[in-house]
Design an enzyme around this catalytic site. Structure first.
Site, PDB file in Angstrom:
ATOM      1  N   LYS A  42       0.980  -1.152  -0.010  1.00  0.00           N
ATOM      2  CA  LYS A  42      -0.049   0.079   0.078  1.00  0.00           C
ATOM      3  C   LYS A  42       0.957   1.349   0.139  1.00  0.00           C
ATOM      4  O   LYS A  42       1.374   1.466   0.976  1.00  0.00           O
ATOM      5  CB  LYS A  42      -0.841  -0.049   1.235  1.00  0.00           C
ATOM      6  CG  LYS A  42      -1.923   1.027   1.239  1.00  0.00           C
ATOM      7  CD  LYS A  42      -2.616   1.379   2.464  1.00  0.00           C
ATOM      8  CE  LYS A  42      -1.668   2.389   3.196  1.00  0.00           C
ATOM      9  NZ  LYS A  42      -1.761   3.862   2.654  1.00  0.00           N
ATOM     10  N   GLU A  75      10.398   1.343  10.003  1.00  0.00           N
ATOM     11  CA  GLU A  75      11.312   2.183   9.661  1.00  0.00           C
ATOM     12  C   GLU A  75      10.765   3.501   9.789  1.00  0.00           C
ATOM     13  O   GLU A  75       9.837   4.049   8.730  1.00  0.00           O
ATOM     14  CB  GLU A  75      11.592   1.841   7.941  1.00  0.00           C
ATOM     15  CG  GLU A  75      13.062   2.134   7.693  1.00  0.00           C
ATOM     16  CD  GLU A  75      13.188   3.683   7.226  1.00  0.00           C
ATOM     17  OE1 GLU A  75      13.474   4.636   8.156  1.00  0.00           O
ATOM     18  OE2 GLU A  75      12.985   3.901   5.998  1.00  0.00           O
ATOM     19  N   CYS A 120      13.773  10.389   5.247  1.00  0.00           N
ATOM     20  CA  CYS A 120      14.208   9.897   6.661  1.00  0.00           C
ATOM     21  C   CYS A 120      15.396  10.077   7.227  1.00  0.00           C
ATOM     22  O   CYS A 120      15.419  10.633   8.364  1.00  0.00           O
ATOM     23  CB  CYS A 120      13.223   8.594   6.925  1.00  0.00           C
ATOM     24  SG  CYS A 120      14.286   7.320   5.925  1.00  0.00           S
ATOM     25  N   GLU A 136      11.352  16.392  13.530  1.00  0.00           N
ATOM     26  CA  GLU A 136      11.717  16.151  12.009  1.00  0.00           C
ATOM     27  C   GLU A 136      10.929  16.907  11.017  1.00  0.00           C
ATOM     28  O   GLU A 136       9.766  17.000  11.292  1.00  0.00           O
ATOM     29  CB  GLU A 136      11.291  14.591  11.735  1.00  0.00           C
ATOM     30  CG  GLU A 136      11.595  14.097  10.505  1.00  0.00           C
ATOM     31  CD  GLU A 136      11.157  12.584  10.108  1.00  0.00           C
ATOM     32  OE1 GLU A 136      10.260  12.148  10.454  1.00  0.00           O
ATOM     33  OE2 GLU A 136      12.196  12.058   9.197  1.00  0.00           O
TER      34      GLU A 136
END
Ligand code: NAG
Ligand code: NAG
Ligand code: NAG
Ligand code: NAG
Ligand code: NAG
Length: 335
Positions: A21, A96, A130, A231
């Protein structure tokens, strides 16, 4: 495409069928990949692309027909996935998740290489990566020439149409995300950060409604600022000066994430000493974000668990089965 292949390839190599997905904001490349697989003869049903949002994601996590979930995305979604995957029956999960990585430029490093590393660590894919290092720690004695070279090379990058080969910076993925990144930049300047370069919406000829943002360089950062802690997932590079090795290590490890860290120095023994002390799953010395299918990739702490690539990925898509055989025709009766 990268996220899809890092999951699909080891999964099918280990004999699994896959339901993939993609993010609702990146729906097409996975379909193209599936068409390519179909074209080369992968049997129907082996790789399945399912589109959808959170509802579809939780159906996948809870389905008894699916025996493992591997997720790439934010910490918050990762927490929900881990909960969902345990809500009906126990299912292993690889996560992750995000990062807040540092790239440390020591006083003895080649400034040009350090600048290239800092740019690679921040501006690739509009910073929507990331493992990229938004905290660029620069030794005080090279701060001035480093910043000058960084600003010069950043301002030379062409922002615009991604189909134009000269383009170096494309659009941010959505209007909402553009606002979020811009909000971090504006918030930082309100909190006292110094805007060294960029940070404004860029208007591109012929694409007036595109979500373009000038790559941004900030300085005068303090540990209380949101840009230091969270982040951003955008092209926002924070220059943070340091004086001693201990200070660099403390700033780099000052985060609940633990995905990546970079070190630029000519002193390899110092680099290895730092590599050991940095709390991160992926360390880059005089490079940033090198990727190899043979080398595991993954995070510490809030950056998740489990690994992609390498032998570790194979271990994450297989199960250990122990088989005892007694071939002797003798079985002592203990009773
Ligand atoms: C995870 O991060 C938190 C917050 O920075 C820290 O207190 C904790 O020690 C870290 N845990 C590990 C195992 O590194
Ligand atoms: C390299 O780093 C080590 C460990 O930090 C240090 O002891 C050594 O003096 C350094 N070597 C040079 C040539 O600077
Ligand atoms: C992934 O594999 C490693 C061994 O390489 C193992 O330690 C870890 O528990 C596995 N994690 C998941 C989530 O399967
Ligand atoms: C088979 O099991 C018996 C114990 O029940 C043991 O004595 C014997 O050595 C075993 N044979 C082998 C080949 O392992
Ligand atoms: C320098 C660098 O590592 N940039 C990386 C940012 O992350 C993407 C995706 O992982 C890499 O492909 C870039 O190389």
């Amino acid at each position: 495409m990268q996220t899809a292949s890092w999951k699909i390839a080891p999964a099918i190599a280990c004999g699994n069928a896959v339901v993939y997905k993609p993010s609702p904001l990146a729906p097409v490349s996975a379909v193209i990949l599936a068409h390519i697989l179909q074209h080369v003869g992968v049997p129907d049903g082996l790789v399945n692309i399912v589109q959808g949002g959170a509802h579809t994601g939780s159906a996948i996590c809870q389905s008894r027909a699916i025996s493992k979930v591997s997720f790439t995305g934010s910490v918050n979604t990762g927490k929900i996935i881990a909960q969902n995957a345990a809500s009906d029956f126990v299912k292993p999960v690889t996560l992750e998740l995000g990062g807040k990585s540092s790239c440390i430029i020591f006083e003895d490093s080649n400034i040009d290489l350090g600048v290239t590393g800092a740019m690679m660590a921040n501006f690739f894919s509009q910073g929507q990566v990331c493992s990229n290092a938004s905290k660029v720690l620069v030794h005080k004695c090279i701060l001035e020439p480093f910043t000058k070279a960084l600003v010069k090379r950043t301002s030379e990058m062409i922002i615009g149409d991604p189909l134009n080969e000269a383009t170096r910076i494309g659009a941010t993925i959505s209007a909402e995300h553009l606002e979020k990144v811009k909000g971090y930049i504006d918030g930082a300047t309100e909190e006292g950060a110094h805007l060294v370069h960029g940070g404004n919406r860029a208007v591109v000829n012929g694409l007036p409604n595109g979500y373009f943002l000038e790559p941004c360089i900030l300085s005068n950062i303090t540990p209380e600022m949101k840009v230091y802690k969270y982040e951003i997932f955008g092209s926002v590079l924070c220059i943070i000066p340091f004086e001693t090795d201990e200070e660099a290590l403390r700033i780099a490890n000052d985060t609940p994430f633990g995905l990546a860290a970079g070190i630029f120095t000519n002193n390899l023994s110092k680099a290895h000493r730092f590599a050991r002390k940095l709390h991160a799953g992926n360390i880059y010395i005089n490079t940033f974000n090198d990727v190899s299918p043979y080398v595991p990739f993954g995070g510490f702490n809030q950056s998740g668990y489990g690994r992609e690539n390498g032998k570790a990925a194979i271990e994450n898509y297989t199960q250990i089965k122990s088989v005892f055989v007694n071939a002797s025709n003798i079985l002592e009766n203990p009773f």
